[in-house]
Write an enzyme that holds these catalytic residues in place. Structure first.
Site, short mmCIF file in Angstrom:
data_model
loop_
_atom_site.label_atom_id
_atom_site.label_comp_id
_atom_site.label_asym_id
_atom_site.label_seq_id
_atom_site.Cartn_x
_atom_site.Cartn_y
_atom_site.Cartn_z
N ARG A 84 47.20 51.23 51.49
CA ARG A 84 48.38 51.76 50.81
C ARG A 84 47.95 52.66 49.64
NH1 ARG A 84 51.11 46.27 49.32
NH2 ARG A 84 48.98 46.03 48.57
N SER B 77 55.56 36.59 45.74
CA SER B 77 57.01 36.86 45.85
C SER B 77 57.53 36.44 47.22
CB SER B 77 57.32 38.32 45.56
OG SER B 77 56.50 39.17 46.32
N HIS C 92 51.04 40.28 39.54
CA HIS C 92 51.65 40.65 40.83
C HIS C 92 52.24 42.05 40.66
CE1 HIS C 92 53.19 40.11 44.75
NE2 HIS C 92 54.10 39.19 44.57
N ASP D 10 48.25 49.26 43.40
CA ASP D 10 48.72 49.53 42.05
C ASP D 10 47.83 50.51 41.29
OD1 ASP D 10 51.03 47.97 42.14
OD2 ASP D 10 49.85 46.15 41.90
N HIS E 296 41.70 42.03 44.65
CA HIS E 296 42.82 41.50 45.45
C HIS E 296 42.49 40.08 45.90
CE1 HIS E 296 46.06 41.27 48.40
NE2 HIS E 296 46.62 42.21 47.67
N1 HAX Z 1 38.92 43.23 36.60
C1 HAX Z 1 38.23 42.26 35.98
N2 HAX Z 1 38.05 41.02 36.49
C2 HAX Z 1 38.58 40.80 37.68
C3 HAX Z 1 39.28 41.75 38.42
C4 HAX Z 1 39.46 43.03 37.81
N3 HAX Z 1 40.15 44.00 38.39
N4 HAX Z 1 39.68 41.22 39.59
C5 HAX Z 1 39.24 39.95 39.59
N5 HAX Z 1 38.58 39.68 38.44
C6 HAX Z 1 38.00 38.42 38.03
C7 HAX Z 1 39.06 37.33 38.06
O1 HAX Z 1 39.83 37.35 36.86
C8 HAX Z 1 38.22 36.09 38.21
O2 HAX Z 1 37.67 35.78 36.95
P1 HAX Z 1 37.52 34.25 36.47
O3 HAX Z 1 36.61 33.62 37.49
O4 HAX Z 1 36.92 34.38 35.12
O5 HAX Z 1 38.90 33.66 36.48
C9 HAX Z 1 37.10 36.57 39.13
O6 HAX Z 1 37.04 38.01 38.99
C10 HAX Z 1 37.32 36.23 40.58
O7 HAX Z 1 38.58 36.69 40.96
P2 HAX Z 1 38.89 37.08 42.49
O8 HAX Z 1 38.75 35.85 43.31
O9 HAX Z 1 38.11 38.28 42.87
O10 HAX Z 1 40.39 37.55 42.40
P3 HAX Z 1 41.69 36.63 42.35
O11 HAX Z 1 42.07 36.33 43.76
O12 HAX Z 1 41.52 35.47 41.43
O13 HAX Z 1 42.74 37.60 41.69
C11 HAX Z 1 43.88 39.62 41.32
C12 HAX Z 1 43.26 38.70 42.36
C13 HAX Z 1 44.59 40.76 42.01
C14 HAX Z 1 44.91 38.83 40.47
C15 HAX Z 1 42.73 40.14 40.41
O14 HAX Z 1 41.83 40.91 41.17
C16 HAX Z 1 43.24 40.96 39.23
O15 HAX Z 1 43.59 40.40 38.20
N6 HAX Z 1 43.24 42.32 39.36
C17 HAX Z 1 43.77 43.18 38.33
C18 HAX Z 1 45.29 43.12 38.32
C19 HAX Z 1 45.86 43.75 39.57
O16 HAX Z 1 45.43 44.82 40.00
N7 HAX Z 1 46.88 43.10 40.17
C20 HAX Z 1 47.60 43.66 41.33
C21 HAX Z 1 47.22 43.04 42.65
C22 HAX Z 1 48.00 43.58 43.80
C23 HAX Z 1 49.33 42.92 43.90
O17 HAX Z 1 49.49 41.75 44.24
N8 HAX Z 1 50.36 43.62 43.55
O18 HAX Z 1 51.58 43.07 43.55
#
Ligand code: HAX
Length: 438
Positions: free
Chosen positions: A326, A241, A271, A372, A317
């Site tokens: 947080r 964002s 996000h 979150d 993350h």
């Molecule tokens: N559960 C299951 N799998 C997860 C995971 C979780 N909580 N977090 C990461 N992974 C997976 C990813 O999907 C990725 O899988 P692939 O290789 O198959 O694509 C792998 O682990 C490596 O990911 P990463 O490098 O650790 O994490 P990213 O930087 O790609 O993604 C995310 C970061 C926050 C998007 C991710 O951890 C996620 O999807 N978490 C759950 C959703 C979430 O909590 N989002 C809020 C984040 C905070 C925020 O920005 N708020 O606005």
């Protein structure tokens, strides 16, 4: 205006520093990008300059150099609460140092003077179909306020480039002043009495939001609002964002256009929408068992989520490699005010179980909770139970940071952002001709 004077006083020296950096060290490399980063969302590539906040992967966010516990301790508070004034936080983000109580209150007063919502925004919100997502309503309301832009008016009248930041600051003050009323009205229209509740002049920005959704008498909810709006205000300059807002504003679109775009980015499930996903997951856990789950039952449930190719929301993350401070700040709030709340106890159990599961799962870089993992539970406890509204709360707070970035981008004279793209065959050819296929 206080913020204008304080920022203006810093600018001559700050601009000199940038000119010197670019003149003397313009070719120094700060970051490089490799093939996996190109195909992997540009992780760890430094592409944006921002002095508003910075994330240390192992320590969490620092707002203008201050950690979350420091911000919560040091920012001024009004009488009768341990939680900071948003006006003081805005001063910190904009000016770069801690305000006195009087300075924080001056920002709050300035907001009070600018908080009136134009009639056409109210009517436009009323005319949207009832099923409209509240983030769509928030983004649309901000976009409509573009009509009020002082930046646009002054730009059309031939404003000097060196003055852009002042007009961006005026727009930022006007937008942020109206945000609690916009968010509260969206809430009331969708889930409450439908009433437009006027702000209480005796309350601060954060507590006024609580008042306008008719939770004004609940001192704990006022405090949660104060805490929440500090915690979500900024998370460095390149998250989706923030980067979206920065990119749009770099074309000299006003902060209204830019923040509306930022809210559209925040609305995505990876996000800002994650907090509603997270609460939904917790409620699924709760409904799956007859009584409060055991450690083993929760562990099995978490594995089931992962095996069905879903993420565990609230965990992981892109940058952080530790427990999000947080999350910790809200956990402390919960321990004090809602230790026996069933969902809060579940948040605690998930915190004990899920990191171990994600470590075993293997591929997740950060097995710890992000903010979150707890946001929704806090709101749920106080009766704000409409999940799809949670991202609006996040957005309301985040615009404090987004506008601070925008004002400083204009103050620094940053140009339109225009990186370049490259095709897959070009990358293949580059790798081949340079004999660097591993
Ligand atoms: N559960 C299951 N799998 C997860 C995971 C979780 N909580 N977090 C990461 N992974 C997976 C990813 O999907 C990725 O899988 P692939 O290789 O198959 O694509 C792998 O682990 C490596 O990911 P990463 O490098 O650790 O994490 P990213 O930087 O790609 O993604 C995310 C970061 C926050 C998007 C991710 O951890 C996620 O999807 N978490 C759950 C959703 C979430 O909590 N989002 C809020 C984040 C905070 C925020 O920005 N708020 O606005």
């Amino acid at each position: 205006m206080l913020l204008k004077d304080k920022i203006g006083a810093q600018l001559p020296e700050f601009r000199e520093r940038i000119i010197k950096l670019v003149r003397e060290s313009g070719t120094v490399k700060i970051s490089e990008v490799n093939v996996s980063q190109l195909f992997g969302g540009m992780r760890e590539v430094h592409v944006v300059v921002s002095d508003i906040s910075h994330i240390d992967p192992y320590e969490g966010i620092r707002l203008r150099g201050y950690t979350i516990p420091e911000v919560l301790k040091e920012l001024p508070k009004c009488e009768g609460t341990d939680f900071p004034l948003a006006g003081g936080l805005y001063y910190l983000l904009m000016v770069g140092c801690l305000p006195s109580l009087d300075e924080a209150l001056q920002v709050e007063d300035e907001w009070k003077e600018r908080g009136q919502l134009p009639d056409y925004v109210i009517k436009s919100l009323q005319s949207m179909p009832p099923e409209t997502h509240p983030m769509t309503m928030l983004s649309a309301a901000i976009l409509m306020l573009q009509n009020e832009s002082i930046f646009v008016r002054r730009y059309d009248a031939g404003m000097q480039k060196s003055d852009y930041w002042e007009a961006a600051l005026e727009d930022s003050m006007n937008l942020t002043a109206k945000l609690p009323a916009i968010a509260a009205y969206i809430y009331n229209l969708k889930y409450n009495s439908g009433k437009l509740i006027p702000p209480n002049p005796d309350l601060d920005w954060s507590a006024n939001f609580a008042h306008m959704i008719q939770k004004g008498d609940d001192r704990e909810y006022q405090d949660l609002s104060r805490l929440f709006f500090v915690l979500h205000s900024d998370h460095e300059g390149a998250n989706v964002s923030a980067h979206t807002t920065h990119l749009v504003a770099s074309t000299l679109s006003s902060v209204y256009y830019a923040c509306s775009a930022g809210m559209n980015a925040l609305a995505g499930p990876l996000h800002g929408l994650a907090n509603q996903e997270c609460l939904r997951w917790l409620l699924q856990v709760r409904s799956c068992f007859d009584s409060f789950p055991t450690h083993e039952q929760l562990e099995a449930f978490a594995w089931e989520t992962l095996r069905s190719d879903k993420v565990i929301p609230g965990y992981g993350h892109a940058v952080l490699r530790t427990i999000d401070p947080r999350f910790t700040a809200q956990l402390e709030f919960g321990k004090k005010y809602m230790p026996d709340d069933e969902l809060f106890r579940l948040v605690n159990l998930v915190f004990q179980v899920v990191p171990q599961v994600l470590k075993q799962y293997g591929k997740v870089k950060n097995p710890w909770p992000n903010v979150d993992a707890i946001n929704g539970t806090m709101q749920y406890h106080y009766g704000v139970r409409q999940f799809d509204f949670y991202t609006v709360l996040f957005g309301l707070s985040r615009i404090l940071g987004l506008t601070a970035h925008s004002v400083w981008s204009r103050a620094m004279g940053l140009p339109i952002e225009r990186p370049q793209s490259i095709t897959t065959p070009m990358i293949e050819e580059y790798v081949e001709t340079n004999h660097i296929v591993m």
